[in-house]
Design a protein around this motif. Sequence first.
Motif, mmCIF file in Angstrom:
data_model
loop_
_atom_site.group_PDB
_atom_site.id
_atom_site.type_symbol
_atom_site.label_atom_id
_atom_site.label_comp_id
_atom_site.label_asym_id
_atom_site.label_seq_id
_atom_site.Cartn_x
_atom_site.Cartn_y
_atom_site.Cartn_z
ATOM 1 N N ASN A 70 0.855 -1.187 0.000
ATOM 2 C CA ASN A 70 0.000 0.000 0.000
ATOM 3 C C ASN A 70 0.894 1.241 0.000
ATOM 4 O OD1 ASN A 70 0.730 0.323 2.896
ATOM 5 N ND2 ASN A 70 -0.707 -1.370 3.191
ATOM 6 N N CYS A 71 0.279 2.403 -0.077
ATOM 7 C CA CYS A 71 1.067 3.642 -0.107
ATOM 8 C C CYS A 71 1.776 3.894 1.216
ATOM 9 C CB CYS A 71 0.150 4.827 -0.460
ATOM 10 S SG CYS A 71 1.047 6.362 -0.813
ATOM 11 N N THR A 149 2.638 15.599 0.490
ATOM 12 C CA THR A 149 1.549 15.162 -0.359
ATOM 13 C C THR A 149 1.498 16.036 -1.608
ATOM 14 O OG1 THR A 149 -0.818 14.723 -0.433
ATOM 15 C CG2 THR A 149 -0.138 16.658 0.808
ATOM 16 N N ASN A 153 -5.608 14.673 0.851
ATOM 17 C CA ASN A 153 -6.680 13.682 0.909
ATOM 18 C C ASN A 153 -7.895 14.208 1.652
ATOM 19 O OD1 ASN A 153 -5.342 13.418 3.585
ATOM 20 N ND2 ASN A 153 -6.728 11.681 3.837
ATOM 21 N N ASP A 178 4.073 12.127 -1.979
ATOM 22 C CA ASP A 178 2.979 11.225 -1.628
ATOM 23 C C ASP A 178 1.884 11.427 -2.669
ATOM 24 O OD1 ASP A 178 0.799 9.878 -0.643
ATOM 25 O OD2 ASP A 178 0.648 11.006 1.231
ATOM 26 N N ALA A 180 -0.804 9.608 -3.197
ATOM 27 C CA ALA A 180 -1.959 8.760 -2.888
ATOM 28 C C ALA A 180 -3.236 9.218 -3.572
ATOM 29 C CB ALA A 180 -2.168 8.682 -1.379
ATOM 30 N N MET A 200 2.670 5.669 -3.975
ATOM 31 C CA MET A 200 1.252 5.676 -4.326
ATOM 32 C C MET A 200 0.609 4.351 -3.958
ATOM 33 S SD MET A 200 1.765 5.167 -8.414
ATOM 34 C CE MET A 200 3.400 5.933 -8.325
ATOM 35 N N PRO A 201 -0.716 4.332 -3.813
ATOM 36 C CA PRO A 201 -1.441 3.074 -3.710
ATOM 37 C C PRO A 201 -1.754 2.562 -5.103
ATOM 38 C CG PRO A 201 -2.961 4.898 -3.445
ATOM 39 C CD PRO A 201 -1.598 5.511 -3.686
ATOM 40 N N LYS A 204 -6.355 3.006 -5.578
ATOM 41 C CA LYS A 204 -7.142 4.236 -5.689
ATOM 42 C C LYS A 204 -7.203 4.660 -7.149
ATOM 43 C CE LYS A 204 -6.325 5.626 -0.918
ATOM 44 N NZ LYS A 204 -5.940 6.689 0.045
ATOM 45 N N GLY A 213 0.518 -1.354 -3.789
ATOM 46 C CA GLY A 213 1.142 -0.038 -3.708
ATOM 47 C C GLY A 213 2.400 -0.027 -4.543
#
Length: 386
Positions: A70-71, A149, A153, A178, A180, A200-201, A204, A213
Amino acid sequence: MIYFDNAATTYPKPESVRRAAAEAIVRYGGNPGRSGHKMSIAASEAVYSVREKAGKFFGAEPENVIFTANCTESLNMAIKGLAEQELREGRPFHVIISSLEHNSVFRPVHELTKRGLSYSIAEVSADDTVTVNNFEALIKPHTKAVICTLGSNVTGQLLPYERIGAMCRRRHICFVGDGAQVCGVVPIDMKRDNINILCMPGHKGLYGISGTGLLITDGQYPIYHILEGGTGSTSLEAEQTPFLPEELESGTVNTVGIVTVGAGIDFIGKTGAERIHSRETALCDRLINELDGESRVRIYRRERCSYLPIVLFNVEGIPPEETAAYLNNAGFALRGGLHCSGLAHRSIGTLPNGGVRFSPSVFNSYAQTHSLANAIKKLAHSGTGI
């Protein structure tokens, strides 16, 4: 249930992704990179093809594409891997993060303060120039990385990441992004955007399944491994395999998940990233326009800012988790609360409870968004929650 929680994970997945998952379970049962038989080789080829797709998609070499769970795992690898050697040898290591960080950045950075790392927090402004200046003003002689980021988010505000990256390149500082909420939603090219390490994931904006990820590096800054184990290479050595991608991929990778990420990238290419982004942005605009004039509904957006297809809002007098529960009972899936990002909510003034996040996908419709707006209006007019 109408799903508007795509910032957490995209749903539904494209048909091509669902089909790829089913086929991968059947076709790629071997362990990639662990055997010389045909099944293992087929799985290895499938995984490598996705490395190539992801590298091309983000402007990197395939051997620098690392698959993770995952992220959060990607960010931990990047942050701790960059700092490990310096901290172990007692050298000062300072990083800068933003005021909108998710806990997957903030918590690893905070944890490393127990080993001597120091950090500063740059305030994200509505003015991109001010934001870049805020980062630059915090640079010290021992600043080694900027970790931030690319898009919040919580509110969806996009940071001026290309300019932050250019500043980092000019000052010889590693820039860790980031991605994400951004990767797969906004075009990212690591070379153009001056990003050294991109996390990153896969589940998403790339439409893969959960448990996926990516960490992608340009190879300029060494990342020390934080996991050791089987890599399929240099098996006689006690030391971890010293080259990418194996160095950062101990253990068996998620072949099925990786294949779905590849299918997701193909879906974006076929559908068109601009078309996807335009559709999702239009749905956000529809919600904002329909709620305009509702005095008891506050939407957290600032003028002059660019936004991802995310809308954060609150209904006056009703806690966000209660609002989300009311909407859940009305047939809508949205996320209320702090979104694992206390820093961001502190920055925008929504503590202690946070807000309610609307994040549509290309599969949502204007009619669904209209129905949601009506449900929010009904709640605002009633003045009570569930």
